[in-house]
Design an enzyme around this catalytic site. Structure first.
Site, PDB file in Angstrom:
ATOM      1  N   ARG A  58      19.553  23.495  12.806  1.00 28.65           N
ATOM      2  CA  ARG A  58      19.869  23.832  13.767  1.00 28.65           C
ATOM      3  C   ARG A  58      19.686  25.107  14.444  1.00 28.65           C
ATOM      4  O   ARG A  58      19.154  26.328  14.821  1.00 28.65           O
ATOM      5  CB  ARG A  58      21.354  24.618  13.073  1.00 28.65           C
ATOM      6  N   CYS A  88      23.149  45.346   9.688  1.00 23.52           N
ATOM      7  CA  CYS A  88      22.387  44.497   9.973  1.00 23.52           C
ATOM      8  C   CYS A  88      21.639  44.682  11.363  1.00 23.52           C
ATOM      9  O   CYS A  88      22.247  44.874  12.106  1.00 23.52           O
ATOM     10  CB  CYS A  88      22.789  43.125   9.908  1.00 23.52           C
ATOM     11  N   CYS A 117      33.101  25.483   7.448  1.00 26.25           N
ATOM     12  CA  CYS A 117      32.030  26.257   7.582  1.00 26.25           C
ATOM     13  C   CYS A 117      32.836  27.317   7.689  1.00 26.25           C
ATOM     14  O   CYS A 117      33.370  28.322   8.799  1.00 26.25           O
ATOM     15  CB  CYS A 117      31.496  25.895   8.304  1.00 26.25           C
ATOM     16  N   CYS A 164      24.174  26.738   3.932  1.00 28.41           N
ATOM     17  CA  CYS A 164      23.829  26.488   5.454  1.00 28.41           C
ATOM     18  C   CYS A 164      23.310  28.042   4.861  1.00 28.41           C
ATOM     19  O   CYS A 164      23.678  29.086   5.227  1.00 28.41           O
ATOM     20  CB  CYS A 164      24.647  26.258   6.270  1.00 28.41           C
ATOM     21  N   CYS A 194      33.336  26.459  12.288  1.00 30.59           N
ATOM     22  CA  CYS A 194      32.327  27.551  11.796  1.00 30.59           C
ATOM     23  C   CYS A 194      33.424  28.538  12.117  1.00 30.59           C
ATOM     24  O   CYS A 194      33.641  28.751  13.236  1.00 30.59           O
ATOM     25  CB  CYS A 194      30.706  27.612  12.080  1.00 30.59           C
ATOM     26  N   CYS A 202      32.114  46.306  10.832  1.00 30.13           N
ATOM     27  CA  CYS A 202      31.441  45.822   9.785  1.00 30.13           C
ATOM     28  C   CYS A 202      31.074  46.806   9.320  1.00 30.13           C
ATOM     29  O   CYS A 202      29.711  47.733  10.341  1.00 30.13           O
ATOM     30  CB  CYS A 202      30.550  44.719  10.086  1.00 30.13           C
ATOM     31  N   CYS A 211      22.527  43.690  14.489  1.00 28.18           N
ATOM     32  CA  CYS A 211      24.538  43.025  14.744  1.00 28.18           C
ATOM     33  C   CYS A 211      24.971  44.081  16.148  1.00 28.18           C
ATOM     34  O   CYS A 211      25.704  44.919  15.050  1.00 28.18           O
ATOM     35  CB  CYS A 211      24.471  42.417  13.372  1.00 28.18           C
TER      36      CYS A 211
END
Ligand code: SF4
Length: 355
Positions: free
Chosen positions: A260, A57, A128, A188, A97, A53, A60
């Site tokens: 969640r 972040c 999702c 979400c 998801c 990616c 991550c």
């Protein structure tokens, strides 16, 4: 408790400052106003495109900027995703998801994504996706395919955001959430605890979420999973009670939302998870791995549900008449289900997520 969108930071802080038992009691009272306290919704998360990616972040392991050992993987074939969705449904998940490690989807990805939504939805599951930023057109086309939820976490408060991510702004996040809302999909969106944020940052993040034009229908609260190779690999542990407080305050401020219990659940013992449910968490991810980080084994979740007499919540769509979930059967919660022959699905390969 009424549903409000005018929370002040000081009010959120005052909730955090309450004695722990008072806070838990209040959260449980609010929870019972809007939810069945003995029911937990179960979702499964599948990584449909892992690693490489371009975003930075700091928590991550999928960011290409950090040496975490996560290998780049191509987009999963549609058939493989559907096999995983089928297995997830048979294991008791009502929502499937699908996550891709992208800054945003490209134009050419949209037909594939739309087909996934249609097919998974056709299996009777809620759908999702979490694919990064979405333009208005992209949000519209996913909504048109029938996508129920779009996950896009704010991660932390606006004033701490650039400490965590520099390749996009907090406003970019809010813009995507607006596109999702405007397209008619459910939002979400939640955050991660353990990024080095202050108590005030936590209160501010919940205030910002609770003051969105509509509360996110689903609010994932993640505990940082410290991944080797990421800048946050040596972050300080989050105190269990501090984490439970975040759940409780989220429940009070967004009373109708599903809160969640998300990443980091593997590090929580049964007693802590039970306290999180008491504090108002009523949704979990169920499955072997959560994207690329470990998640408790299915059997331990079933065991915990049985010990607490918790039932997995039904999907917004009816279960089909043929398939009975392993979780329903193992918990003996559904007489009709238990009297039906169980559909054999052991020949379906369950998707393997990379650690
Ligand atoms: S959290 Fe998402 S956007 Fe950020 S690096 Fe990981 S996969 Fe990319």
């Amino acid at each position: 408790m009424t549903v409000r969108h005018n929370w002040r930071l000081q009010e959120a802080q005052a909730l955090f400052d309450k004695p722990f038992m008072d806070l838990l009691f209040e959260a449980q009272q609010v929870h019972r106003q809007y939810h069945n306290p003995n029911e937990v919704q179960v979702s499964t998360l599948l990584s449909i495109k892992t690693g490489a990616c371009p975003e930075d972040c700091k928590y991550c392991p999928q960011s290409a900027r950090y040496n975490t050992g996560v290998q780049r993987e191509r987009l999963l074939e549609i058939q493989k995703v559907l096999e995983a969705a089928k297995a997830a449904k048979a294991s008791g998940s009502t929502r499937f998801c699908m996550g891709a490690a992208w800054r945003n989807p490209k134009k050419g990805d949209m037909p594939y994504l739309q087909q996934l939504v249609r097919e998974v939805k056709g299996m009777g599951m809620e759908t999702c996706m979490t694919l990064g930023m979405l333009s208005k057109d992209q949000a519209d086309s996913l909504a048109e395919a029938g996508l129920d939820y779009y996950n896009h976490n704010v991660d932390t408060s606006s004033d701490f955001y650039e400490e965590v991510i520099t390749t996009r702004t907090y406003q970019d996040r809010l813009d995507t959430l607006e596109n999702v809302r405007e397209a008619g999909m459910k939002v979400c969106s939640g955050g991660i605890i353990g990024l080095g944020e202050s108590a005030e940052n936590r209160a501010k993040m919940l205030t910002e979420l609770a003051n969105l034009p509509t509360h996110p229908q689903s609010v994932p609260i993640n505990r940082l999973v410290k991944c080797e190779g990421t800048p946050y690999q040596a972050n300080e542990e989050v105190d269990d009670f501090d984490f439970i407080r975040v759940i409780a305050v989220a429940r009070i401020m967004m009373p109708q939302s599903m809160v969640r219990l998300s990443a980091g659940r593997e590090s929580m013992n049964e007693q802590m998870q039970a306290l999180c449910f008491m504090a108002g968490a009523n949704s979990i991810f169920y499955g072997c791995k959560l994207l690329t980080t470990p998640n408790p084994e299915e059997s331990s979740d079933q065991k915990l549900f049985r010990k607490l007499n918790i039932s997995p919540a039904k999907s917004a769509y009816q279960y089909d008449e043929e398939t009975t979930s392993d979780m329903e059967l193992s918990l003996g919660l559904n007489e009709r289900a238990a009297s039906k022959p169980k559909k054999k699905i052991s020949d379906i390969p369950i998707a393997v997520y990379r650690p």
